[in-house]
Design an enzyme around this catalytic site. Structure first.
Site: not given
Ligand code: AP5
Length: 212
Positions: A13, A85, A124, A156, A167
């Site tokens: 996203k 969400r 990531r 992160r 998540r």
């Protein structure tokens, strides 16, 4: 342009919203980024929401709606990344649009398998200086020591296997049902996000009528 980019964690996203912003000039509003900025500022609110974010849990609806609404009011043209969400958030967004007499143009859902997503999120890396997001394999940063080297990079805090699984569970339970809600409105477009980044970008640009 008022577009929602929806999809499980790691579907891309943020990656695709940045490209869409570049091509269309619409403002990229990323609720995860708003949450991380608040935490970084060490405000009382930031301390409260850190507990949720670090564990990969959703921040309570009333808090995230209050944080997001000013950005919707400020910008005529936007790409919403990470909101809504939940049903409650989708209702709040509808109300905010009704108040200004506007409508959503499109909801683009990026789809990919959970196992692929866990691999993506584990690789990531984000540049501390520019905020640009990379992947060690699929989207490596410019070479270390080169002129364009945007390092150092950070991982992160919620990109641990446990938080990633949390998540993804919350996406399947609370966010995925919103697909029916937008399908009924006739504005849902699904894009296969398991392809490589550029191919996904082409599909997203095609969906909004900006492909060349
Ligand atoms: P948020 O920051 O939104 O995290 P997220 O939903 O977990 O989404 P990600 O940023 O992890 O995934 P992405 O799809 O943007 O992937 P990316 O482009 O980086 O939210 C963080 C937290 O804030 C939440 O857990 C929650 O606590 C809170 N929050 C936020 N919004 C909320 C809301 N509305 N309500 C309540 N709480 C909220 O890509 C991932 C990696 O894959 C990158 O390394 C990228 O380079 C790579 N990649 C991307 N596309 C491809 C591809 N096609 N092929 C190969 N690699 C790819």
């Amino acid at each position: 342009m008022r577009v929602i980019l929806m999809g499980p964690q790691g579907a891309g996203k943020g990656t695709q919203a940045a490209k869409l912003e570049e091509e269309t000039g619409a403002t990229h509003i990323e609720t995860g980024d708003l949450v991380r900025s608040e935490i970084k500022s060490e405000t009382e609110l930031g301390q409260k929401i850190k507990e949720y974010s670090d564990k990969g849990e959703l921040v309570p609806d009333e808090i995230i709606i209050d944080m997001t609404k000013p950005y919707l009011d400020e910008n005529d043209s936007w790409i919403l990344d990470g909101f809504p969400r939940t049903q409650e958030q989708a209702r709040a967004l509808d109300e905010a649009l009704e108040d200004i007499g506007e409508e959503l143009d499109m909801v683009i859902v990026l789809e990919a398998d959970d196992d692929e997503l866990v691999e993506r999120l584990s690789g990531r890396r984000q540049s501390e200086a520019t905020g640009e997001v990379y992947h060690v394999e699929h989207n490596p940063p410019p070479e270390e020591g080169s002129e364009e080297d945007p390092g150092p990079f950070v991982q992160r805090e919620d990109d641990t296997e446990e938080a990633i699984r949390n998540r993804l569970d919350s996406y399947h339970e609370q966010t995925e049902p919103l697909k029916d809600f937008y399908e009924e409105k006739g504005i849902l477009v699904t894009v296969d996000a398991s392809k490589d980044i550029d191919e996904v970008t082409q599909e997203v640009l095609k969906a909004v009528g900006e492909d060349k």
